[in-house]
Design a protein around this motif. Structure first.
Motif, PDB file in Angstrom:
ATOM      1  N   GLN A 105      -5.056 -10.739   5.101  1.00 49.65           N
ATOM      2  CA  GLN A 105      -5.466 -10.153   3.826  1.00 49.65           C
ATOM      3  C   GLN A 105      -4.226  -9.836   2.996  1.00 49.65           C
ATOM      4  N   ILE A 106      -4.196 -10.303   1.763  1.00 47.07           N
ATOM      5  CA  ILE A 106      -3.055 -10.011   0.894  1.00 47.07           C
ATOM      6  C   ILE A 106      -3.506  -9.076  -0.218  1.00 47.07           C
ATOM      7  N   ILE A 107      -2.589  -8.164  -0.601  1.00 51.67           N
ATOM      8  CA  ILE A 107      -3.018  -7.025  -1.424  1.00 51.67           C
ATOM      9  C   ILE A 107      -1.888  -6.486  -2.278  1.00 51.67           C
ATOM     10  N   HIS A 108      -2.246  -6.029  -3.461  1.00 51.72           N
ATOM     11  CA  HIS A 108      -1.429  -5.084  -4.215  1.00 51.72           C
ATOM     12  C   HIS A 108      -2.282  -3.844  -4.392  1.00 51.72           C
ATOM     13  N   LEU A 109      -1.768  -2.684  -3.961  1.00 50.70           N
ATOM     14  CA  LEU A 109      -2.573  -1.469  -3.972  1.00 50.70           C
ATOM     15  C   LEU A 109      -2.635  -0.799  -5.338  1.00 50.70           C
ATOM     16  N   GLY A 110      -1.747  -1.178  -6.246  1.00 53.38           N
ATOM     17  CA  GLY A 110      -1.800  -0.581  -7.577  1.00 53.38           C
ATOM     18  C   GLY A 110      -1.474   0.891  -7.578  1.00 53.38           C
ATOM     19  N   ARG A 111      -2.322   1.686  -8.211  1.00 54.76           N
ATOM     20  CA  ARG A 111      -2.005   3.091  -8.464  1.00 54.76           C
ATOM     21  C   ARG A 111      -1.968   3.949  -7.210  1.00 54.76           C
ATOM     22  N   GLN A 112      -2.525   3.457  -6.070  1.00 57.66           N
ATOM     23  CA  GLN A 112      -2.515   4.279  -4.857  1.00 57.66           C
ATOM     24  C   GLN A 112      -1.106   4.518  -4.322  1.00 57.66           C
ATOM     25  N   VAL A 113      -0.194   3.595  -4.596  1.00 58.53           N
ATOM     26  CA  VAL A 113       1.164   3.716  -4.076  1.00 58.53           C
ATOM     27  C   VAL A 113       2.047   4.353  -5.136  1.00 58.53           C
ATOM     28  N   GLU A 114       2.466   5.576  -4.858  1.00 57.07           N
ATOM     29  CA  GLU A 114       3.236   6.321  -5.858  1.00 57.07           C
ATOM     30  C   GLU A 114       4.743   6.151  -5.714  1.00 57.07           C
ATOM     31  N   GLY A 115       5.169   5.407  -4.686  1.00 58.28           N
ATOM     32  CA  GLY A 115       6.563   5.032  -4.600  1.00 58.28           C
ATOM     33  C   GLY A 115       7.496   6.074  -4.038  1.00 58.28           C
ATOM     34  N   ASP A 116       6.979   7.108  -3.366  1.00 60.42           N
ATOM     35  CA  ASP A 116       7.853   8.147  -2.844  1.00 60.42           C
ATOM     36  C   ASP A 116       8.836   7.590  -1.824  1.00 60.42           C
ATOM     37  N   GLU A 118       9.691   4.115  -1.272  1.00 63.75           N
ATOM     38  CA  GLU A 118      10.521   3.037  -1.800  1.00 63.75           C
ATOM     39  C   GLU A 118      11.153   3.377  -3.146  1.00 63.75           C
ATOM     40  N   ARG A 119      10.807   4.542  -3.696  1.00 63.60           N
ATOM     41  CA  ARG A 119      11.318   4.984  -4.999  1.00 63.60           C
ATOM     42  C   ARG A 119      10.945   3.988  -6.097  1.00 63.60           C
ATOM     43  N   THR A 120       9.726   3.515  -6.032  1.00 62.08           N
ATOM     44  CA  THR A 120       9.215   2.613  -7.050  1.00 62.08           C
ATOM     45  C   THR A 120       8.187   3.357  -7.904  1.00 62.08           C
ATOM     46  N   VAL A 121       7.770   2.706  -8.958  1.00 62.95           N
ATOM     47  CA  VAL A 121       6.753   3.257  -9.853  1.00 62.95           C
ATOM     48  C   VAL A 121       5.459   2.479  -9.635  1.00 62.95           C
ATOM     49  N   SER A 122       4.358   3.204  -9.478  1.00 63.18           N
ATOM     50  CA  SER A 122       3.087   2.525  -9.260  1.00 63.18           C
ATOM     51  C   SER A 122       2.601   1.868 -10.543  1.00 63.18           C
ATOM     52  N   TRP A 123       1.827   0.787 -10.364  1.00 61.94           N
ATOM     53  CA  TRP A 123       1.225   0.060 -11.476  1.00 61.94           C
ATOM     54  C   TRP A 123      -0.283   0.208 -11.422  1.00 61.94           C
ATOM     55  N   PHE A 143       4.206  -9.081 -18.295  1.00 55.30           N
ATOM     56  CA  PHE A 143       5.321  -9.383 -17.395  1.00 55.30           C
ATOM     57  C   PHE A 143       5.048  -8.834 -15.996  1.00 55.30           C
ATOM     58  N   ASP A 144       4.480  -7.635 -15.929  1.00 56.70           N
ATOM     59  CA  ASP A 144       4.095  -7.068 -14.629  1.00 56.70           C
ATOM     60  C   ASP A 144       3.045  -7.955 -13.955  1.00 56.70           C
ATOM     61  N   MET A 145       2.094  -8.417 -14.737  1.00 56.74           N
ATOM     62  CA  MET A 145       1.040  -9.254 -14.168  1.00 56.74           C
ATOM     63  C   MET A 145       1.621 -10.538 -13.582  1.00 56.74           C
ATOM     64  N   GLU A 146       2.577 -11.138 -14.272  1.00 56.13           N
ATOM     65  CA  GLU A 146       3.192 -12.356 -13.751  1.00 56.13           C
ATOM     66  C   GLU A 146       3.922 -12.077 -12.433  1.00 56.13           C
ATOM     67  N   HIS A 175      -8.304  -0.944  -5.069  1.00 52.51           N
ATOM     68  CA  HIS A 175      -6.908  -1.353  -5.173  1.00 52.51           C
ATOM     69  C   HIS A 175      -6.705  -2.115  -6.491  1.00 52.51           C
ATOM     70  N   LEU A 176      -5.549  -2.683  -6.699  1.00 46.79           N
ATOM     71  CA  LEU A 176      -5.150  -3.104  -8.046  1.00 46.79           C
ATOM     72  C   LEU A 176      -6.174  -4.001  -8.734  1.00 46.79           C
ATOM     73  N   LEU A 177      -6.636  -5.047  -8.064  1.00 44.74           N
ATOM     74  CA  LEU A 177      -7.535  -5.976  -8.746  1.00 44.74           C
ATOM     75  C   LEU A 177      -8.872  -5.316  -9.065  1.00 44.74           C
ATOM     76  N   GLN A 178      -9.334  -4.445  -8.195  1.00 47.91           N
ATOM     77  CA  GLN A 178     -10.555  -3.703  -8.516  1.00 47.91           C
ATOM     78  C   GLN A 178     -10.294  -2.689  -9.621  1.00 47.91           C
ATOM     79  N   GLN A 179      -9.085  -2.164  -9.701  1.00 42.83           N
ATOM     80  CA  GLN A 179      -8.756  -1.222 -10.773  1.00 42.83           C
ATOM     81  C   GLN A 179      -8.921  -1.876 -12.144  1.00 42.83           C
ATOM     82  N   PHE A 180      -8.654  -3.175 -12.213  1.00 44.65           N
ATOM     83  CA  PHE A 180      -8.882  -3.885 -13.476  1.00 44.65           C
ATOM     84  C   PHE A 180     -10.367  -4.126 -13.703  1.00 44.65           C
TER      85      PHE A 180
END
Length: 667
Positions: A105-116, A118-123, A143-146, A175-180
């Protein structure tokens, strides 16, 4: 495998794209927290090989992240780093060698991952946080979508190189795709928001790009939430439109229908519905989506999940035309060989999941490796074989004192290892404190677990002696090679000034009629017992108020269940007062200290107070045996009061411990 009827449908092969499942039971993707440095681990290999060896048709590897800002925790497994290929290859080789199909299963979790971590920003689709305690995500631009699309493609290439037979695109669980797709999380006013067609635009682009990358001869399916169970979110009527729309835009080889969204509400609790839920409503969702696909001309196999605990339930779902395959995650956590034992007719040996959510969901939310209350070696497959699979050594004489969850497991495992086992129980019934738990209908599944344990003791020839009081002299006179002390703990009344009617929780559950019509509950544990009792008392028609000294309630349960409890308690008008401590109760006036101000509040009208504190244990028998040099081990609440999860594990490990045990060491 020679098929053992009556599971003809569940055990029949299924063609999924270019693949053939040897049967229609699969292990759906589920987070294990076994990853190491974002890569699959040796524990992953052992875990999945055990379930493939157990006869399942297919396994879907858990949530493989496609981008760095979707990792979230060290145990999360990535697919975009080529370093994942070799460890994945070892897993796919092991699973396929056992005859099962392996998908990822491949996934982007989107807003659930707040980046604490990896110090990233959630999308996300829109700047809407998933919970009141979360931060708003960054709304994605083109650009984020690409980047996300490319991450999916890179991950897919790596999984193909690692030997996966197919890929499942995660479009479910909020997760991200369902968030859209969901109007609850997508408030955009551009080409990706508003109408259903616009909300589908980005998820459909990801799916189409994957199909183009993989070609038509590689198995590609989707996981989809048929219902979010959230006001303003996706419902089954819209889901019935969406899935055929996606299938028209790109070939979909299977649709794995789930439900829920990752939002801090009732919705999340449905994702891993516990024993309090009736699973029937969830099973209508794949049936409806399957019907919508057939009506649109698609013969796409549709999978069903959630609270399937045996092949009998899967058979009914498939034979009824409501699904083409059935996923069992927690059922395989509890019993890796559920398919093989069903095929061989060994139904009485199957440890059926009871939906307690203590070792799976409870560990998951703590970022710890998942475990299982009724299968203590779940997640430890690389270290331990099933007791029955081990070679028999010289039989020893084992005495287990106490027939609660720890003692039952110790006796079962010791007998399965070939030892001569005797169990002493001071009462006339087995089960210990679990007997109190199943007095509540929504916790009644614990009875099935105890009954399974008792049946195993009967099958294995354990000698059970009831109404037996044990002391150091009688234990030493028995002459065992090992004593497992599983005498449990004691529930004592919490001292409360005022001489009003104060009940312990077990006493209140055994005689709820004595509580009267309006019950105050003071809880210092935050445990499942109190949480369940609140609802039980309300179901009996009582007015219930909970007082807790903490800033929250049920702090030792899992949010994956508590969010559903909260909704049911609200429906039953159970009042919850935090930062409050009971100071006195005289039967008429209840005095409560507001811990935020120190002020005393006085309430009248309560007919009884149920005061819940942690249990205590008596160490005198254990210490007497140790001083006498008797080979004794403590397990369960006798060791230290905890939950049945810890008790069963300790009982299991005590039975496996080598002889002779080191003096002074407890298990």
């Amino acid at each position: 495998m020679s098929q053992h009827q009556p599971y003809a449908q569940a055990l029949s092969p299924l063609d999924v794209g270019n693949l053939r499942f040897r049967n229609r039971i699969f292990v759906p993707a589920h987070t294990t927290n076994f990853g190491e440095h974002h890569l699959p681990s040796a524990q992953h290999l052992a875990y999945h090989r055990a379930r493939a060896r157990g006869g399942v048709g297919a396994i879907i590897f858990e949530s493989i992240r496609v981008h760095a800002n979707s990792l979230g925790r060290p145990q999360a497994v990535c697919g975009f780093d080529p370093a994942c290929i070799d460890p994945f290859r070892r897993i796919t080789d092991a699973v396929k060698a056992e005859g099962a199909v392996m998908l990822g299963q491949i996934i982007h979790l989107g807003r659930q991952v707040e980046g604490d971590f990896e110090r990233t920003v959630s999308w996300g689709a829109s700047p809407i946080p998933w919970s009141i305690s979360a931060l708003p995500p960054r709304p994605m631009d083109e650009f984020d979508m690409e980047q996300v699309i490319e991450g999916h493609l890179v991950t897919a290439r790596n999984l193909v190189a690692a030997g996966f037979d197919g890929i499942e695109l995660q479009m479910a669980h909020g997760h991200l795709l369902q968030q859209f797709m969901s109007p609850l999380s997508n408030k955009r006013d551009d080409d990706y928001g508003g109408s259903l067609e616009n909300r589908l635009r980005f998820p459909a682009r990801v799916l189409a790009a994957l199909r183009a990358e993989l070609g038509d001869n590689f198995c590609l399916g989707i996981r989809f939430s048929g219902e979010e169970y959230a006001d303003g979110g996706l419902g089954i009527e819209e889901a019935e439109r969406i899935v055929p729309m996606l299938a028209r835009q790109a070939r979909v080889d299977f649709v794995n229908v789930s439900h829920s969204a990752y939002v801090a509400s009732y919705s999340l609790a449905t994702q891993m519905a516990d024993m309090a839920f009736d699973p029937a409503p969830f099973r209508t969702l794949p049936a409806r989506i399957r019907h919508s696909l057939r009506a649109d001309g698609f013969e796409t196999p549709v999978f069903a999940v959630c609270r399937f605990t045996g092949l009998d339930e899967a058979e009914a779902m498939i034979a009824g035309g409501d699904a083409d395959a059935v996923g069992m995650a927690r059922a395989h956590l509890a019993e890796p060989a559920i398919v093989r034992k069903s095929v061989e007719g060994r139904l009485n040996e199957i440890r059926r999941c009871i939906g307690c959510n203590q070792g799976c969901a409870g560990m998951l939310e703590r970022n710890l490796p998942i475990r299982c209350l009724i299968n203590p070696i779940a997640g430890l497959e690389g270290q331990f074989e099933e007791p029955e699979a081990l070679p028999r050594k010289a039989a020893r004489r084992i005495l287990v004192v106490g027939g609660g969850p720890a003692g039952l497991e110790a006796a079962r495992v010791a007998a399965a290892l070939g030892h001569e086992v005797t169990l002493w129980e001071r009462s006339d019934q087995l089960g210990g404190q679990l007997r109190t738990a199943w007095l509540m209908p929504k916790r009644a599944s614990f009875r099935a677990f105890v009954e399974h344990q008792i049946a195993a003791l009967m099958r294995l020839g354990v000698t059970i002696v009831f109404n037996k009081d044990a002391d150091a002299a009688t234990i030493e006179a028995f002459g065992a090679d090992r004593i497992v002390l599983a005498t449990g703990s004691t529930t004592s009344a919490l001292p409360v000034a005022g001489n009003g009617p104060v009940f312990t929780l077990p006493d209140a559950l055994r005689a709820p009629e004595q509580l009267g019509s309006s019950v105050a509950v003071f809880d210092r544990t935050g445990e499942w017992g109190t949480l369940s009792a609140l609802e039980h008392f309300a179901d009996l028609g009582k007015a219930v108020t909970l007082f807790v000294p903490a800033a929250s309630y049920a702090w030792r349960t899992t949010v994956y269940s508590t969010l559903a409890n909260s909704r049911r308690l609200r429906e039953r008008k159970v009042r919850i007062a935090t930062l409050r401590a009971v100071r006195s109760y005289d039967g008429e006036t209840l005095e409560i200290e507001d811990l935020s101000t120190g002020l005393i509040e006085r309430f009248t009208g309560f007919s009884a107070l149920v005061a819940v504190d942690h249990n205590s244990t008596d160490q005198s028998l254990y210490l007497a045996l140790r001083r006498a040099g008797t080979p004794v081990m403590q397990v369960g609440d006798n060791n230290a009061p905890r939950t049945a999860l810890e008790a069963v594990y300790q009982g299991h490990m005590a039975a496996r411990a080598p002889f002779p045990p080191a003096l002074g060491i407890t298990t």
